[in-house]
Structures are given as structure tokens and as C-alpha cells.
Design an enzyme around this catalytic site. Structure first.
Site, short mmCIF file in Angstrom:
data_model
loop_
_atom_site.label_atom_id
_atom_site.label_comp_id
_atom_site.label_asym_id
_atom_site.label_seq_id
_atom_site.Cartn_x
_atom_site.Cartn_y
_atom_site.Cartn_z
CG ASP A 77 6.94 -0.85 62.11
OD1 ASP A 77 7.51 -2.05 61.46
OD2 ASP A 77 6.72 -0.50 62.76
N GLY A 97 2.67 12.00 60.84
CA GLY A 97 4.30 11.83 60.31
C GLY A 97 5.01 11.85 59.70
CG ASP A 152 6.22 8.82 59.17
OD1 ASP A 152 5.94 7.80 58.17
OD2 ASP A 152 5.98 8.74 60.31
P1 5GP Z 1 2.76 0.65 59.03
O1 5GP Z 1 1.66 0.74 59.34
O2 5GP Z 1 3.84 0.51 57.82
O3 5GP Z 1 3.12 -0.32 60.51
O4 5GP Z 1 3.49 1.89 59.56
C1 5GP Z 1 2.90 3.27 59.38
C2 5GP Z 1 2.83 4.20 60.42
O5 5GP Z 1 3.81 3.95 61.63
C3 5GP Z 1 3.96 5.61 60.35
O6 5GP Z 1 3.36 6.04 59.18
C4 5GP Z 1 3.94 6.06 61.45
O7 5GP Z 1 2.86 6.55 61.81
C5 5GP Z 1 3.67 4.57 62.33
N1 5GP Z 1 5.34 4.13 62.61
C6 5GP Z 1 5.91 2.88 62.37
N2 5GP Z 1 6.70 2.55 62.86
C7 5GP Z 1 7.12 3.57 63.77
C8 5GP Z 1 8.42 3.90 64.35
O8 5GP Z 1 9.34 3.44 65.02
N3 5GP Z 1 8.18 5.48 65.11
C9 5GP Z 1 7.38 6.10 64.97
N4 5GP Z 1 6.87 7.16 65.87
N5 5GP Z 1 6.38 5.83 64.46
C10 5GP Z 1 5.99 4.48 63.76
#
Ligand code: 5GP
Length: 190
Positions: A107, A49, A104
Site C-alpha cells: 500500500d 495477511g 499480500d
Molecule cells: P503498507 O505498509 O504498504 O502501507 O501496508 C502494508 C500492510 O498493510 C499490508 O501487509 C496489509 O497488512 C495492510 N494493508 C494495506 N492495505 C490494505 C487493505 O486494503 N486491506 C487490508 N485488509 N490490509 C491492508
């Protein structure tokens, strides 16, 4: 400008135009250039991403630096799986180095926490985080984002490197999943 795009079965609405993205990247790069004026940071970019943010950011960096990549998977479709899989591990020697992680989107923060734990075992001098988007409402971790592009709503987004089932990464803008899943005349298919 197209305000709605259709990817596979889903409609997405424009959230952040390209000009706004560019201004946010400019601001992050200026801060990093000032903060690392006498240093040589190692940028550790999280694939897939971050590729677009990383490319935009690094073209604006004026201090000597190195760039490396790691790859994890945590998303399936539009949902986080809460399970982090290492796809390309951390092979770089980071001991005593000033590391800047490039992501990128943060979340839940689980992916970043996973990398921070892995990194701390390798004894870097400093670690800072540059993330383009932050979903504050979804955040479950405790780390601080040092260089943030923007906070966004707690909704699934695509574009500017981020995908839905592999598509949409090429879009220069960021789009948010639409509450209204019916195409209009302003809808383009990607
Ligand atoms: P986390 O581990 O913080 O929940 O998520 C991190 C990864 O999940 C990011 O690097 C991304 O690849 C993916 N991600 C999180 N939220 C989104 C979103 O709204 N859209 C997309 N396409 N990928 C997301």
C-alpha cells in the site's frame, strides 16, 4: 457467486474472483521456478495477511526452498497508521541467502521498506519481493516489486488473507470496500 459481503458494519464488493487470483499465482510461481532453477531461496512471508498467498504460491514452487515468517502491524480498521510495530521479528539466518519476501499487499510501502532495512543489515545475497496486490496510487516508497500479482485501486480491500478488524481473511476472492453501504439481496454476511 456472492458479489457483496457484509463484515461487521461495512459492505464490500467483489473485485477479484478466485480464478483470476489463481491464474496470477500460477504466473508468479512459473517465473520464480525459472529464475531460481539453480538456487535455494528462503521465502520470508509477512504475517498475517500473506498466509493465503504464501500457501498458494509455495505449493507451486518446485525448487528446494525454506520458508519463514515475520509479523508487523501497521493497520487499524481501514486505515494505515504510518507506524510499524514488530510483532514477530526476523530470527532467521539470512546471510548470503537468496531471500524472496512474500506480501499480500503493498500500500504505502512502509512495511516493506522497514523489512528491507532490517534485512540489509543481515547481509543476504539477494532480496526480491513477491506481492499479490499493489496500490500504486498510495505508494510512497522507492523499491521495486519483482513478482506482482496485480495492481488494484487505492481502496480498502479484504479477502485472500486480508482482513477488516480480524474478519474476511478466509474469503477466496478479493473484495473492495463499497461506496454504497446499503445491503442488497446479493449480500452475504461473513
Ligand atoms: P503498507 O505498509 O504498504 O502501507 O501496508 C502494508 C500492510 O498493510 C499490508 O501487509 C496489509 O497488512 C495492510 N494493508 C494495506 N492495505 C490494505 C487493505 O486494503 N486491506 C487490508 N485488509 N490490509 C491492508
Amino acid at each position: 457467486m456472492t458479489t457483496t459481503v457484509k463484515i461487521k458494519d461495512k459492505l464490500f464488493e467483489l473485485l477479484v474472483p478466485a480464478e483470476e487470483i489463481s491464474a496470477a499465482v500460477d504466473a508468479i510461481a512459473s517465473r520464480i521456478n525459472a529464475d531460481y532453477a539453480s538456487k535455494e531461496p528462503l521465502f520470508l512471508c509477512i504475517l498475517n495477511g500473506s498466509f493465503m498467498f504464501a500457501a498458494d504460491l509455495l505449493r507451486r514452487i518446485r525448487v528446494p526452498c525454506r520458508v519463514s515468517f515475520v509479523k508487523y502491524a501497521s493497520y487499524a480498521g481501514t486505515k494505515s497508521t504510518q507506524y510499524i510495530k514488530n510483532l514477530v521479528g526476523l530470527n532467521e539466518d539470512v546471510e548470503a541467502k537468496d531471500v524472496i519476501i512474500v506480501e499480500d499487499i503493498v500500500d504505502t510501502g512502509l512495511t516493506m521498506s522497514h523489512l528491507l532495512t532490517e534485512l540489509s543489515e543481515k547481509k543476504p545475497a539477494t532480496v526480491r519481493i513477491a506481492a499479490f496486490c499493489f496500490k500504486k496510487e498510495a505508494f510512497q516508497a522507492t523499491f521495486t516489486i519483482d513478482y506482482l500479482g496485480m495492481e488494484i485501486p487505492n481502496a480498502f480491500v479484504i479477502g485472500y488473507g486480508m482482513d477488516y478488524e480480524g474478519y474476511g481473511r478466509n474469503l477466496a476472492e478479493i473484495y473492495q470496500i463499497s461506496d454504497n453501504q446499503y445491503p442488497t439481496s446479493n449480500t452475504s454476511t461473513c
